[in-house]
Design an enzyme around this catalytic site. Structure first.
Site, PDB file in Angstrom:
ATOM      1  N   ASP A 196      -3.254 -10.781  -1.714  1.00 60.42           N
ATOM      2  CA  ASP A 196      -3.726 -10.174  -0.462  1.00 60.42           C
ATOM      3  C   ASP A 196      -5.202  -9.803  -0.634  1.00 60.42           C
ATOM      4  OD1 ASP A 196      -2.088  -8.411   1.959  1.00 60.42           O
ATOM      5  OD2 ASP A 196      -4.104  -7.699   1.435  1.00 60.42           O
ATOM      6  N   HIS A 247       0.807  -1.238   0.000  1.00 61.11           N
ATOM      7  CA  HIS A 247       0.000   0.000   0.000  1.00 61.11           C
ATOM      8  C   HIS A 247       0.835   1.281   0.000  1.00 61.11           C
ATOM      9  CE1 HIS A 247      -3.661  -2.234   0.507  1.00 61.11           C
ATOM     10  NE2 HIS A 247      -3.324  -2.717   1.687  1.00 61.11           N
ATOM     11  N   ASP A 306      -4.123 -12.245   4.857  1.00 60.96           N
ATOM     12  CA  ASP A 306      -5.479 -11.834   5.243  1.00 60.96           C
ATOM     13  C   ASP A 306      -6.548 -12.342   4.292  1.00 60.96           C
ATOM     14  OD1 ASP A 306      -4.557 -10.151   3.273  1.00 60.96           O
ATOM     15  OD2 ASP A 306      -4.651  -8.317   4.488  1.00 60.96           O
ATOM     16  N   TYR A 355      -3.523 -11.154   9.917  1.00 60.31           N
ATOM     17  CA  TYR A 355      -3.667 -10.596  11.254  1.00 60.31           C
ATOM     18  C   TYR A 355      -4.107 -11.594  12.316  1.00 60.31           C
ATOM     19  CZ  TYR A 355      -2.923  -6.692   8.231  1.00 60.31           C
ATOM     20  OH  TYR A 355      -2.367  -5.860   7.289  1.00 60.31           O
ATOM     21  N   GLY A 395      -1.983   2.171   5.111  1.00 60.80           N
ATOM     22  CA  GLY A 395      -2.403   0.807   5.444  1.00 60.80           C
ATOM     23  C   GLY A 395      -1.309  -0.065   6.025  1.00 60.80           C
TER      24      GLY A 395
HETATM   25 ZN   LIG Z   1      -4.184  -6.848   3.224  1.00 58.37          ZN
END
Ligand SMILES: [Zn+2]
Length: 374
Positions: free
Chosen positions: A169, A134, A258, A297, A142
């Site tokens: 992602d 990002h 993620d 995460y 981000g």
């Molecule tokens: Zn991500």
């Protein structure tokens, strides 16, 4: 895959720096620890990395942004957010962190070490500590303070003419896309959840690049809770068409964790085994490939990247998590398996097929004239 052909980047200075990112806490160390405890370090060449140089950072980032990071490197009170920092995106989800310049130099340095291995002839190079897609030229965004992916592309371009970037992602790979949206030598392909209000908001299928780079930006969006089955089909159809049309010399894959079911910031219902089958497809192309991390995460990210590493090395691993420093994080079942959630898949195969059709049509129109795409 033979030992000398696969490189894996790891060292304690990366772990130490990555701890500063509160969104992922000890993730770097947890990942390396699990992969090591499965004995996978014995099957590849472990490479330690160094901090990168100022020149490396300037391959993408503006001098103003990097100077700002340098100026704030030694600041003691990281709670002070100035207007200048806000202007460079150092606020909210990218707060000022201690020794911020050392931090970005370490992250970018880890990916550069992986890139150097490819430039020196390795077929596959893995850096799960990279993939910060990002970050923009002059701002953080981000959780990403440095765009190591763009720097990697720039360095790979010294040897390889055509670079393919595949972003798995769950979020749109906006920073990498915007860096190369005018280039026909770097094709960026991002698969991501796209719905109103979901970060970063860009990545519509109609965003296809500009000028001579028109058609060399591909966005493959999907709706919430995509199942592994639909995702794999979607990925395979698009990736094959892209490979045939673009014929890349080298590939970078951002494997953000993620996308895996149950991620706290995610919204997909894909399992590690599904991503594994996508990555196998890429490995089968037999072109030099750089694998990077990204988001992710919860503990499933460590499981996912361990599965991928084992798959690349062609090593069978047990389903029970081996004893390691972070063993208790894998409770209550202490197995490598990840399970899908019960959430309703808001995608239909018809919607995704329509997207595939649009993407193939753009490939025919802009990327190739003599078509091998059906
Ligand atoms: Zn991500």
């Amino acid at each position: 895959m033979s030992y000398k052909n696969v490189v894996y980047v790891s060292n304690i200075s990366i772990h130490k720096e990555m701890r500063k990112l509160s969104a992922i806490k000890n993730r770097s160390e947890i990942v390396d620890e699990l992969i090591k405890c499965y004995g996978l370090f014995d099957h590849c060449r472990i490479v330690e990395s160094n901090k990168c140089s100022l020149e490396d950072l300037l391959l993408f980032h503006s001098a103003d942004y990097i100077q700002c990071l340098k100026r704030y490197n030694d600041i003691e009170n990281t709670d002070d957010v100035t207007d200048e920092l806000q202007e460079f995106g150092i606020a909210y989800d990218c707060p000022l962190i201690e020794n911020i310049y050392e931090f970005v130099s370490t992250i970018a340095g880890s990916t550069i070490a992986a890139v150097n291995a490819i430039l020196d002839g390795a077929l596959i190079s893995i850096n799960w500590h990279g993939g910060w897609h990002h970050a923009q030229r002059d701002s953080a965004a981000g959780f990403c303070y440095v765009n190591d992916v763009v720097i990697a592309v720039q360095q790979l371009r010294t040897k390889f003419q055509k670079v393919l970037y595949l972003d798995l992602d769950v979020h749109h790979g906006d920073g990498v896309e915007s860096a190369f949206s005018f280039s026909k030598y770097v094709m960026t392909v991002s698969f991501h959840l796209h719905e109103p209000g979901y970060f970063p908001g860009t990545g519509n299928i109609s965003e296809i690049g500009f000028g001579s780079g028109k058609g060399y930006t591909i966005n493959a969006p999907y709706a919430r809770n995509i199942s592994g089955e639909l995702f794999v089909t979607y990925f395979e159809q698009i990736a094959s068409a892209v490979f045939d049309a673009f014929q890349p010399n080298v590939c970078i894959v951002q494997c953000g964790g993620d996308i895996i079911a149950g991620d706290r910031l995610g919204g997909a219902n894909v399992l590690p085994k599904d991503c594994k089958s996508c990555i196998k497809k890429i490995i089968d192309w037999r072109i030099p490939t750089l694998l990077l991390g990204g988001g992710g995460y919860n503990i499933n990210t460590a499981k996912y990247w361990t599965e991928l590493t084992a798959c690349i090395l062609d090593v069978e691993i047990a389903r029970d998590i081996p004893d390691n420093k972070y063993f208790l994080h894998y409770g209550p079942d202490f197995v490598l398996d990840v399970y899908p959630t019960n959430s309703e898949d808001r995608n239909t195969s018809q919607d995704l097929t329509t997207n595939v059709f649009i993407i193939k049509d753009n490939l025919k129109r802009y990327v190739m004239s003599s078509s091998s795409i059906k």
